[in-house]
Write a protein that holds these residues in place. Structure first.
Motif, PDB file in Angstrom:
ATOM      1  N   LEU A   7      26.017 147.919 -24.842  1.00 12.55           N
ATOM      2  CA  LEU A   7      27.101 148.446 -24.014  1.00 12.55           C
ATOM      3  C   LEU A   7      26.552 149.150 -22.782  1.00 12.55           C
ATOM      4  CD1 LEU A   7      30.016 149.241 -23.474  1.00 12.55           C
ATOM      5  CD2 LEU A   7      29.763 151.101 -25.115  1.00 12.55           C
ATOM      6  N   SER A   8      25.424 149.873 -22.983  1.00 10.53           N
ATOM      7  CA  SER A   8      24.918 150.667 -21.865  1.00 10.53           C
ATOM      8  C   SER A   8      24.455 149.764 -20.724  1.00 10.53           C
ATOM      9  CB  SER A   8      23.793 151.579 -22.334  1.00 10.53           C
ATOM     10  OG  SER A   8      22.707 150.818 -22.762  1.00 10.53           O
ATOM     11  N   HIS A   9      24.030 148.515 -21.030  1.00 15.50           N
ATOM     12  CA  HIS A   9      23.657 147.590 -19.947  1.00 15.50           C
ATOM     13  C   HIS A   9      24.832 147.377 -19.020  1.00 15.50           C
ATOM     14  CE1 HIS A   9      20.312 146.686 -22.641  1.00 15.50           C
ATOM     15  NE2 HIS A   9      19.707 146.144 -21.584  1.00 15.50           N
ATOM     16  N   TYR A  10      25.968 147.075 -19.623  1.00 16.91           N
ATOM     17  CA  TYR A  10      27.165 146.851 -18.804  1.00 16.91           C
ATOM     18  C   TYR A  10      27.536 148.093 -18.022  1.00 16.91           C
ATOM     19  CZ  TYR A  10      27.964 142.364 -21.013  1.00 16.91           C
ATOM     20  OH  TYR A  10      27.847 141.078 -21.414  1.00 16.91           O
ATOM     21  N   LEU A  11      27.441 149.239 -18.695  1.00 17.31           N
ATOM     22  CA  LEU A  11      27.831 150.478 -18.036  1.00 17.31           C
ATOM     23  C   LEU A  11      26.919 150.770 -16.855  1.00 17.31           C
ATOM     24  CD1 LEU A  11      28.778 152.818 -21.001  1.00 17.31           C
ATOM     25  CD2 LEU A  11      30.233 151.396 -19.573  1.00 17.31           C
ATOM     26  N   ILE A  12      25.628 150.483 -17.029  1.00 21.44           N
ATOM     27  CA  ILE A  12      24.706 150.777 -15.936  1.00 21.44           C
ATOM     28  C   ILE A  12      24.971 149.843 -14.762  1.00 21.44           C
ATOM     29  CG2 ILE A  12      22.279 150.653 -15.273  1.00 21.44           C
ATOM     30  CD1 ILE A  12      21.684 151.778 -18.103  1.00 21.44           C
ATOM     31  N   SER A  41      26.419 153.871 -27.053  1.00 21.52           N
ATOM     32  CA  SER A  41      26.180 152.845 -26.041  1.00 21.52           C
ATOM     33  C   SER A  41      25.062 151.903 -26.451  1.00 21.52           C
ATOM     34  CB  SER A  41      25.852 153.515 -24.707  1.00 21.52           C
ATOM     35  OG  SER A  41      24.796 154.414 -24.909  1.00 21.52           O
ATOM     36  N   LEU A  68      25.281 150.084 -28.937  1.00 21.03           N
ATOM     37  CA  LEU A  68      25.965 148.999 -29.648  1.00 21.03           C
ATOM     38  C   LEU A  68      25.660 147.654 -28.982  1.00 21.03           C
ATOM     39  CD1 LEU A  68      27.799 149.885 -31.956  1.00 21.03           C
ATOM     40  CD2 LEU A  68      29.744 149.355 -30.478  1.00 21.03           C
TER      41      LEU A  68
END
Lengths: 631, 195, 105
Positions: free
Chosen positions: C4-9, B114, B116
């Motif tokens: 990616l983790s920004h979007y996921l959060i 994540s 990425l």
């Protein structure tokens, strides 16, 4: 003889097992539709089974799997057949006598209202008996063991309007339950000891070299108890002392049933099973001794009781008990012999040999008594018969052959040879039991002569005996066939055809031969002299006539125990059942219920909250907990 | 600069999302939801999903929200009054929501993939165009666009839908039809009941 | 830089908001809106994964096709759901969840 069928794939045994089952199912479910056709169906299925068992006679030994039942890891239970010498021979007995009894019933039950139900139950019995004989493991045997008990219950209670029949079938069932319970415990003990393998081959291997072999060295008591547990099953089913009380009462059932189930096949299943499990008994000499003594005791006691019975069927019933005791004694004796001498028993077994000869002549005697009862308008008291020789010549001849076989007339009857082989083993293994056996043989000769003389000789004592005429051909035919089989089984060439039961002939002891012949001569001549031309019993021994007061003693035991036990159980019930088992859970359940009612109050949001909480729990477990556990 | 836009639109999405939950007046909720969807569409576009972003605005912020507003107006639903506030439900909601948010944040923080960034997962349009020109000769427009460095999102979407998911698309059509029929059945006033 | 983790959060928080709304609110229409929000949060996740999973130089369009289907289903669901709400309002004169008590024991 049918052409030899060399392949014993599963198809023949499966057919053998499924045919009576489907027949029974069809009849019991559709008896209203089928009516008379069901009788034909039942007889046809019995006939086909007989043909199949003939075909199996030539088959090779094999152990086909019929139906895998449960399979969890190494633990396996299945319906697997075991086709060997023993089961082939037993199968022949069961199906041949079964077929003849079916035919006989056609005449005997012609006017019975429950004819269809009767034939349905008969097919059910054939199915369960086939299962016992084919069984390749103890689980399967136990299942069919219970089924046999059920069908026997149904058949004894066929005339359930009669209170005595209803009582008798209940008694038979409950008494058998005691034995079955012991049987189950025995199976479970072996199951534990042999690591979950209770197939006969597996057990045999285990005893030869395996866990069971070690157990016999280290845990002698455990193995003795296991053997006795197995024996308990035989005690119940083969009506050995002290559970013998049900068999005489079982004579309340229709006579063909008595011939098939309570003389030739089902009661012999106990002996059959013991011989199957003989390696278990051989492993513990103590158990073998107990078994031999119980068998001997039953043989002697039942013979004594038989001398004072007046009901023709009851005499035969006690005689059956006595002969079963003989067979069980033989099993025990041979086991003693094997465990003492450490030599392998031969392929045949004296108990199985006696079972096989006894099956034919006892079935014939029962069917003969059925023909007499039928001819005398359902009169069963032998003192009200007499002089039947002239009225029923065919029955007379066949009955004479049967009586001679049962008494063991030397050299020309099969009963002599089989009895002699048992006595031979007794002579070698245990002298006191040998003399008990001889005494029983003498008594047997006595009571059979008594019955024969009273029934067939002299003058008719009542009107019904006076007007007795020979039974119809459909009933006489099975008698003749059975008589032929009885005579044939004397010859070794016929027996080799069966190649099943013949024991390896022990060397003849002159003592054995002389003792058994002397017993026969003394017994029958005393009987003949005492009862010739008499109209009432010159002997009057209350103790024997009342069967040693066993029923009364049991009634007292049950009553006393029941009252005391009931008192204690009542107290326990108030404390545990009412208090802890009933009230406490009720209280808890009520509390949980009222708590749960809040949750399921139809509040949409509460549901959603629980759903969300559940999802969170799942996420927590899957994402955070499982990886740490190494998944 | 793109990161600044991301934070802006994320704030719009979540802020108006919060408004949906908190607002007493259903009309306020509905309009906030529309705004939230607009923010979401912007996030879609920042992920190069132009087609999805467009239909998010057209279908959701447009059609669906209009439907919501229409029903609210039609039924003339008033704002919830204070006295009916259910404390247990609100506490439960807060606990549930925060625990879930923490869980998701933990999961996405723990996984190394994540981390990425968009640059690391760069699209290589020219290479894709060359490959497509070699394999799919019938679709010159897509490969031409790709070679020119433009992402023909809608065309690619159509390609995926009709080439890979043709059957699913038809099932969707059936579903919409069933939905339509269902709505008609549900809204029909049962005459006997009405009387 | 945005990962990616920004979007996921963001998607996770949006989903949590929706869930909280479903639990806390009593107005069925608002509950419906919150459901839509949760669906959209799932869509955001899908699109983010689609973009960050580069296949032969292009985003993974399978995920976007799934989003397309989700939107379609959601639209159909809204249509049917609102029809149910209207029917409900006709018989109860209310859109509060407490008014629907037929299933209560």
């Amino acid at each position: 003889m049918t052409p030899p069928a060399q392949d014993t794939t599963a198809s023949l045994p499966t057919l053998l097992l499924m045919l009576p089952f489907l027949t029974a199912l069809t009849i019991l479910l559709g008896h209203k539709l089928l009516k008379g056709a069901s009788v034909v169906l039942s007889i046809a299925s019995a006939a086909i089974c007989f043909v199949i068992s003939l075909m199996l006679l030539d088959a090779r030994d094999s152990a086909p799997m019929l139906l895998p039942f449960i399979e969890i890891g190494k633990f396996r239970i299945g319906l697997d057949a075991m086709i060997d010498q023993q089961s082939r021979g037993m199968m022949f007995i069961v199906t041949s006598i079964g077929l003849l009894v079916h035919l006989f019933s056609l005449g005997y039950m012609k006017e019975d209202e429950g004819k269809v139900r009767f034939f349905g139950s008969l097919s059910l019995f054939m199915f369960s008996m086939t299962g016992i004989v084919l069984a390749g493991n103890l689980f399967m045997m136990f299942i069919f063991w219970e089924l046999v008990g059920l069908s026997s219950y149904l058949l004894i209670g066929h005339w359930f309007e009669k209170p005595s029949a209803a009582e008798a079938c209940k008694k038979a069932f409950l008494t058998n339950r005691i034995g079955d319970f012991g049987f189950m415990i025995g199976i479970l003990m072996l199951f534990m000891a042999n690591h979950g393998d209770v197939s006969f081959s597996g057990l045999k291997g285990g005893f030869a070299e395996g866990p069971l072999h070690e157990m016999t060295q280290t845990h002698t008591l455990f193995m003795t108890l296991a053997a006795l547990g197995i024996f308990m099953g035989a005690v119940g089913k083969s009506a050995q002392f002290p559970l013998h009380v049900w068999l005489p009462d079982a004579m309340e059932g229709p006579t063909p049933v008595s011939a098939l189930i309570h003389a030739a096949t089902m009661v012999a299943a106990g002996v059959f099973m013991l011989v199957r499990c003989s390696f278990v008994i051989e492993a513990s000499p103590d158990a073998a001794t107990i078994i031999a003594w119980i068998g001997g005791l039953t043989a002697l006691m039942a013979a004594l009781m038989a001398t004072q019975q007046n009901d023709i069927k009851r005499v035969l019933a006690y005689s059956t008990l006595s002969q079963l005791g003989y067979m069980v004694m033989a099993v025990g004796l041979l086991a003693i012999q094997v465990s003492v001498n450490h030599h392998e028993a031969g392929p045949g077994h004296p108990a199985m040999f006696h079972l096989y000869t006894h099956a034919f002549f006892k079935a014939m005697l029962f069917l003969g008594s059925g023909a007499i009862i039928y001819a005398c308008h359902h009169e069963q008291d032998i003192w009200k018969m007499g002089g039947l020789m002239k009225h029923m010549p065919v029955t007379f001849v066949t009955f004479a052959i049967g009586t001679a076989s049962l008494m063991g007339v030397p050299f020309i009857t099969s009963g002599f040879w089989s009895k002699e082989s048992i006595l031979g083993v007794g002579f070698e293994a245990c002298r006191p039991l040998f003399w008990i056996g001889v005494a029983t043989a003498m008594l047997t000769a006595f009571y059979m002569t008594r019955m024969f003389v009273i029934t067939f000789l002299g003058k008719p004592r009542t009107e019904s005996a006076h007007h007795a005429i020979e039974a119809p051909i459909i009933m006489v035919l099975p008698l003749v066939v059975l008589a032929a089989l009885t005579v044939l089984s004397t010859f070794e060439s016929f027996n080799r055809l069966l190649a099943a039961m013949i024991p390896n002939h022990a060397e003849d002891h002159p003592t054995v031969m002389i003792a058994s012949i002397a017993a026969l001569i003394i017994g029958s001549s005393v009987g003949f002299l005492l009862y010739r031309g008499k109209n009432s019993d010159p002997l009057n021994i209350k103790l024997f006539a009342n069967k040693f007061y066993f029923d009364e003693i049991y009634a007292v035991i049950v009553k006393v125990l029941q009252d005391q036990l009931a008192w204690i159980v009542n107290g326990l019930e108030r404390m545990f059942v009412d208090g802890i088992v009933a009230r406490l859970p009720a209280f808890i359940a009520m509390r949980i219920g009222s708590a749960a009612r809040i949750l399921t109050g139809g509040h949409l949001q509460a549901y959603t909250f629980l759903l969300g909480a559940g999802v969170l729990m799942v996420i927590y477990l899957v994402v955070f907990v499982l990886p740490q556990l190494g998944h | 600069m793109p990161s600044l836009l991301f934070y802006l639109f994320a704030l719009i999405t979540l802020g108006f999302g919060l408004m949906v939950v908190l607002a007493r007046n259903p009309v306020t909720s509905a309009l906030s939801l529309a705004m939230s969807f607009v923010g979401l569409a912007a996030l879609f576009i920042s992920l190069d999903a132009f087609f999805i972003g467009t239909i998010q605005i057209l279908v959701y912020a447009g059609a669906v929200m209009v439907l919501f507003l229409f029903i609210i107006m039609l039924l003339d639903i008033k704002a919830e009054s204070d006295r009916k506030t259910n404390v247990a439900a609100i506490v439960g909601a807060i606990v549930l929501g925060s625990v879930l948010a923490v869980q998701i944040a933990t999961v996405s923080a723990v996984h190394h993939q994540s981390d990425l960034t968009l640059n690391e997962a760069a699209l290589n349009l020219v290479a894709a165009g060359n490959q497509m020109a070699a394999t799919d000769k019938d679709l010159p427009t897509i490969s031409k666009d790709l070679k020119a460095g433009i992402l023909p999102d809608t065309k690619l979407m159509g390609l995926a839908l009709f080439k890979q998911y043709g059957f699913h698309l038809q099932v969707m059509g059936l579903l919409l039809m069933v939905g339509t029929v269902g709505v008609v059945v549900l809204s029909k006033r049962d005459k006997e009941v009405a009387q | 830089m945005i990962t990616l983790s920004h979007y996921l959060i963001v998607s996770g928080i949006l989903f949590a908001l929706g869930l909280a709304g479903v639990v806390a609110r009593r107005n069925i229409i608002i509950i419906y809106m919150c459901l839509e929000m949760m669906l959209s949060a799932a869509n955001l996740t899908l699109v983010a994964f689609s973009r960050f999973h580069v296949l032969a130089g292009l985003p993974d369009y399978s995920a976007q096709a799934l989003v397309f289907f989700t939107i379609t289903v959601a639209a159909a669901e809204v249509a049917v759901g609102l029809a149910i709400i209207v029917a409900l309002y006709r018989s109860k004169q209310s859109v509060e969840v407490e008014s629907v008590t037929k299933l209560q024991g």
